[in-house]
Design an enzyme around this catalytic site. Structure first.
Site, mmCIF file in Angstrom:
data_model
loop_
_atom_site.group_PDB
_atom_site.id
_atom_site.type_symbol
_atom_site.label_atom_id
_atom_site.label_comp_id
_atom_site.label_asym_id
_atom_site.label_seq_id
_atom_site.Cartn_x
_atom_site.Cartn_y
_atom_site.Cartn_z
ATOM 1 N N ARG A 84 0.842 -1.195 0.000
ATOM 2 C CA ARG A 84 0.000 0.000 0.000
ATOM 3 C C ARG A 84 0.873 1.239 0.000
ATOM 4 N NH1 ARG A 84 0.978 2.197 4.736
ATOM 5 N NH2 ARG A 84 1.192 0.892 6.611
ATOM 6 N N GLY A 85 0.247 2.390 -0.192
ATOM 7 C CA GLY A 85 0.960 3.644 -0.034
ATOM 8 C C GLY A 85 1.143 3.982 1.433
ATOM 9 N N LEU A 165 -8.876 1.807 5.273
ATOM 10 C CA LEU A 165 -8.824 2.689 6.436
ATOM 11 C C LEU A 165 -8.717 1.887 7.718
ATOM 12 C CD1 LEU A 165 -11.645 2.850 8.344
ATOM 13 C CD2 LEU A 165 -12.546 3.772 6.222
ATOM 14 N N CYS A 182 2.574 6.921 10.623
ATOM 15 C CA CYS A 182 2.449 7.479 9.268
ATOM 16 C C CYS A 182 3.644 8.362 8.901
ATOM 17 C CB CYS A 182 1.151 8.260 9.126
ATOM 18 S SG CYS A 182 -0.308 7.290 9.580
#
Length: 227
Positions: A84-85, A165, A182
């Site tokens: 994923r990013g 999410l 993050c």
């Protein structure tokens, strides 16, 4: 003339297709991740879009752009490098994860539109509990008073999305202290139970799915369990 809200504007611009809500309950991360890959690689335009709801066993996931420096002290919690990013985040019990198995090409929707749709859905759901949340244009996710309550990370392959999410509900937040969440050093995390919001994953998931299926303009919704 009626004034449309941004939520309604986005819904009006979204093509309508059936949607499957798949409840996976509690599962380890890698099993679900590989199932997402298989689902995406083998689907065609006859396959309905799905939302997968799951709680994961404790795991740190490191996105494609993830830097080792953001893993401060993972200790006994496994680290999984994924496709994923985004950077690194934590998943664990008490957190609602929703994966978006959406055929973006069929819907004529870009990934930025999907990100905005997800953020709008989270913000609207939290507003039902009088929680004032907002997205940030330069840092995907949803925040309350500068603290992060929900994280986002997506991958698009063959014109279809997967990953999704994670919203913090009623969990042990201490593992977030072992990373730069993050990729942001010192970023504080918060959860719905701390804000007089829902205190269980099922309630949160149901409330959020209600918003998401509206924004995805689902003309029919069906429910499944397990992979």
């Amino acid at each position: 003339m009626a004034i449309m809200s941004p939520l309604n504007d986005q819904r009006e611009n979204t093509l309508s297709y059936p949607l499957v809500i798949r409840q996976l309950n509690s599962m380890d991360y890698e099993t679900v991740w590989h199932a997402m890959q298989d689902f995406t690689d083998t689907r065609d335009d006859s396959v309905d879009d799905e939302l997968w709801l799951v709680e994961h066993l404790p795991v740190f996931t490191q996105g494609q752009a993830g830097k080792e420096e953001h893993l401060l002290m993972p200790g006994d919690i496994p680290v999984v490098k994924v496709d994923r990013g985004g950077q690194v985040t934590y998943h664990g019990p008490g957190q609602q994860v929703i994966y978006f198995m959406i055929n973006l090409r069929r819907r004529k929707m870009g990934v930025r539109e999907l990100v905005t749709l997800i953020e709008n859905g989270i913000v609207s759901m939290l507003a039902q509990y009088d929680i004032d949340a907002a997205a940030k244009p330069d840092a995907p996710g949803v925040y309350v008073d500068g603290k992060k309550i929900a994280s986002l990370g997506l991958r698009v392959r063959k014109g279809c999305s997967f990953h999704g999410l994670a919203i913090n509900v009623n969990m042990d937040l201490s593992p977030f202290l072992r990373i730069n969440p993050c990729g942001y050093a010192g970023l504080e995390m918060i959860q719905t139970i701390d804000l007089n919001g829902p205190d269980n994953v099922a309630e949160t998931g149901n409330a959020l799915v209600e918003q998401l299926q509206h924004l995805l303009n689902a003309d029919t919704v069906s429910y499944k369990t397990g992979l």
